[in-house]
Design an enzyme around this catalytic site. Structure first.
Site, PDB file in Angstrom:
ATOM      1  N   GLU A 203       4.512  -0.588   1.348  1.00  0.00           N
ATOM      2  CA  GLU A 203       4.616  -0.800  -0.103  1.00  0.00           C
ATOM      3  C   GLU A 203       4.507  -2.266  -0.504  1.00  0.00           C
ATOM      4  OE1 GLU A 203       8.198   0.927  -1.686  1.00  0.00           O
ATOM      5  OE2 GLU A 203       7.904   2.841  -0.663  1.00  0.00           O
TER       6      GLU A 203
ATOM      7  N   GLU B  18       0.825  -1.214   0.000  1.00  0.00           N
ATOM      8  CA  GLU B  18       0.000   0.000   0.000  1.00  0.00           C
ATOM      9  C   GLU B  18       0.855   1.257   0.000  1.00  0.00           C
ATOM     10  OE1 GLU B  18       0.806   1.669   2.943  1.00  0.00           O
ATOM     11  OE2 GLU B  18       1.887  -0.164   3.480  1.00  0.00           O
TER      12      GLU B  18
END
Length: 348
Positions: free
Chosen positions: A317, A174
């Site tokens: 991430e 994310e």
């Protein structure tokens, strides 16, 4: 919600018959029984997930969901919201940590805008925007119920797309300035852990900033009174759009018998939301690493999972999940490639 429930109903327990066969086969490999420890457990779990005695996870895909958070107006982040868009361009141009680590493992990367505040023009961006960021949940609900459900459906649909193209394991990541605040609020709503014990320093807050962040979350929870027995209610009030999408991706993968590597705090929060919607989903999940964020430990504890790595990461991430992937890959290669005692002429 009916579309989500249809997917949840397709999530079944792991195939224990296959797991028993794979476990018995691993005991015949040229090594002392149990000597490869956790690697053997991983291989057996992957066999149960996939229904394959010799599981294959050689085609990883990373899904990076992005969304912004209105709660940043309360000064809960060390970085401005504009960083979300800048980092998305970095992902798309191949310059972020997740790009480096996914290149190492030959994983595809799919960047999905589910709730970024503003438009991003890039041919590789997958635009599935539900709204331009969540609302400031100190003042109002982060989103409407319809928007909450839509974010989960977006994750389900994007996961299905990459699985249909041949990906057989998902890395869930994310990007979203302010998402540790939303995650802390959600984990607090779902557990009995105090907010102060959940809230970390996020992207670099000092202790004063951390305490202010905890105060904001406490005020928001007191205002909203999220219902811990109604995950959509809690998620609607204090969640984030990328969190919903990640949960949706995990649920869809489980329904299709595809394993999922969960990343750090935000990803673990999404896993907790998915678990609250369907407890069976946890059997399809691997917690890649132990984040330095305290909130992740609370989420992982409720999931009754053990992180594979502890590298003091706090980037997000999907980076920790990408780093953990070779461990899962090694476990499947062990089953497929190691000789048995019979192969080398030894009667065990």
């Amino acid at each position: 919600m009916e579309r989500i429930e249809n997917i949840l109903n397709r999530i079944t327990p792991l195939n224990h018959e296959v797991m028993e066969r794979t476990g018995a086969y691993i005991d015949q490999l040229t090594k002392p029984v149990g000597s490869l420890g956790k690697l053997e457990e991983i291989a057996i779990q992957l066999a149960g997930i996939t229904g394959n005695d010799y599981p294959d996870i050689s085609a990883p895909a990373a899904l990076v969901f992005a969304g912004d958070h209105g709660i940043v107006a309360e000064g809960v982040s060390a970085y401005p919201q504009e960083v979300t868009k800048l980092m998305i361009h970095n992902f798309l141009n191949g310059g972020a940590a997740i790009n480096v680590f996914t290149r190492q493992i030959n994983a595809t990367v799919h960047v999905i805008d589910v709730g970024v505040n503003g438009e991003i023009e890039h041919p590789q961006l997958i635009s599935r925007k539900v709204r331009n960021g969540t609302a400031n949940f100190l003042r109002e609900a982060a989103m409407t119920t319809d928007e909450a459900i839509e974010s989960i459906l977006v994750g389900m649909e994007e996961a299905e797309k990459v699985i249909k193209t041949g990906s057989n394991i998902l890395i869930i990541g994310e990007m979203g300035i302010g998402n540790t605040t939303a995650s802390s609020a959600l984990v607090a709503a779902f557990t009995d852990v105090s907010v102060n014990d959940l809230v970390g320093h996020g992207t670099g807050l000092d202790e004063k900033g951390r305490l202010q962040k905890a105060e904001v979350i406490n005020e928001a929870l007191a205002f909203h009174q999220p219902n811990e027995k109604d995950p959509i209610d809690a998620f609607t009030k204090v969640g984030g759009l990328e969190i919903g999408a990640m949960a949706g991706a995990m649920l869809k993968a489980a329904s299709l018998k595809i394993p999922v590597l969960v990343d750090g705090f935000i990803s673990a929060t999404a896993a907790l939301l998915a678990y609250k919607l369907c407890p069976l989903v946890k059997e399809y999940l691997f917690i890649s690493h132990q984040s330095v964020e305290a909130g992740q430990r609370a989420a992982v504890k409720m999931l009754e999972k053990e992180p594979l790595l502890n590298l003091h990461l706090r980037l997000g991430e999907g980076t920790g999940a990408a780093l953990a992937y070779p461990i899962l890959d090694a476990s499947t290669r062990m089953v497929r490639e190691m000789a048995t005692f019979a192969d080398i002429g030894i009667e065990k």
